[in-house]
Design a protein around this motif. Structure first.
Motif, PDB file in Angstrom:
ATOM      1  N   ASP A 171       2.503   4.007  -3.949  1.00  0.00           N
ATOM      2  CA  ASP A 171       1.775   3.566  -5.191  1.00  0.00           C
ATOM      3  C   ASP A 171       0.955   5.097  -5.478  1.00  0.00           C
ATOM      4  O   ASP A 171       0.158   5.524  -4.997  1.00  0.00           O
ATOM      5  N   LYS A 227      -4.264   0.967  -2.694  1.00  0.00           N
ATOM      6  CA  LYS A 227      -4.599  -0.130  -3.429  1.00  0.00           C
ATOM      7  C   LYS A 227      -5.675  -0.783  -2.423  1.00  0.00           C
ATOM      8  O   LYS A 227      -5.684  -0.995  -1.197  1.00  0.00           O
ATOM      9  N   SER A 266       1.025  -1.138   0.066  1.00  0.00           N
ATOM     10  CA  SER A 266      -0.062   0.020   0.019  1.00  0.00           C
ATOM     11  C   SER A 266       0.958   1.207  -0.075  1.00  0.00           C
ATOM     12  O   SER A 266       0.223   2.341  -0.038  1.00  0.00           O
TER      13      SER A 266
END
Length: 291
Positions: A121, A126, A118
């Protein structure tokens, strides 16, 4: 020193409207589903930061609560009983193909605040989807525990006794998650899931919150100034033992520890080092210590 990881409650979720997916046989059931959706919606808007409610209105709705954590706690405590009741009745017909289909169509999706996947990103958080109503229960409970912990941190500067009490409350939520809720998730559970849905992390968080409560008791004893060296040393050592239990909980999880962000693990180790340093200081400042 507390766990210097401030993102535990920074979860995100996707919208769910229960009555749009689940067919109600009567008006009473429809009303229950609408209430369930309504209570979840205020949580969605809160954690996704999509609410247009002003602070003044939020305070009025919550009965005068001024703390954001207390307001969130109230929202969660209003939603959880409805969710648990819904899951209880859903379990009675869980083998029906229709219920399985409805659960899948709900698309229960949550992001993670502790999973390594996570972080960094650029496309945003996500989301993990697990077609199981207990996945919703797990994530809501984790958010509840994380919210309680944030409230305990708020009290550090004003009321150490209350802070320690709420840390222990949070520890109880994480313990319940690790030993009751997560084991109830029926197989097969996808290998790719948020670390919040792992018994290893939740057990570790329970120990961490207990360690933080113990650290608060230790600070309170130090501030009183009338606590003997041996008592303070035992309090500091108790914190170290609890943090050791937290580390062991993560290491004992079969492959689960690999999904936890390295930054979270670093913060854990920093807390251990800090408490060991405090314990050493107690020894070096003891009147009988002879270097």
């Amino acid at each position: 020193m507390m766990l210097q990881y401030r993102d535990l409650a920074k979860l995100k979720t996707k919208k769910i409207v229960f009555e749009d997916v689940i067919a109600a046989r009567d008006s009473a059931t429809l009303e229950h589903l609408k209430e369930l959706s309504s209570k979840r919606r205020v949580i969605e808007e809160s954690i996704n930061h999509t609410s247009y409610i002003t602070e003044a209105i939020a305070r009025e709705i919550s009965g005068g609560l001024t703390s954001r954590c207390e307001q969130e706690r109230l929202r969660l405590e209003q939603y959880l009983p409805l969710l648990e009741n819904f899951i209880f009745h859903a379990d009675l017909v869980s083998s029906h193909n229709r219920m399985v289909q409805w659960t899948s169509q709900l698309k229960i999706r949550w992001s993670s605040a502790t999973s390594s996947s996570s972080f960094f990103d650029l496309r945003g958080p996500k989301f993990f989807q697990i077609n199981n109503l207990r996945f919703e229960l797990v994530m809501i409970h984790f958010h509840y525990g994380a919210t309680l912990r944030e409230r305990a941190l708020e009290f550090l500067s004003t009321d150490l006794k209350q802070s320690a009490f709420i840390f222990r409350e949070a520890a109880g939520v994480f313990h319940y998650l690790a030993h009751e809720v997560i084991p109830s998730l029926q197989s097969p559970i996808p290998a790719e899931r948020p670390s919040e849905a792992s018994s290893a992390l939740c057990a570790a968080m329970s120990f961490i919150c207990l360690a933080e409560a113990q650290a608060v008791y230790t600070r309170r004893a130090e501030e009183k100034g009338n606590t003997g060296f041996s008592v303070l040393a035992k309090l500091h050592y108790g914190v170290v033992e609890l943090l050791s239990d937290a580390t062991s909980a993560i290491q004992s999880g079969t492959g689960e520890g690999k999904t936890i962000s390295s930054w979270f693990l670093v913060c854990m180790q920093c807390m251990v080092v800090s408490r060991l340093s405090a314990l050493f200081d107690e020894y070096t400042h003891a009147s009988w210590w002879k270097p």
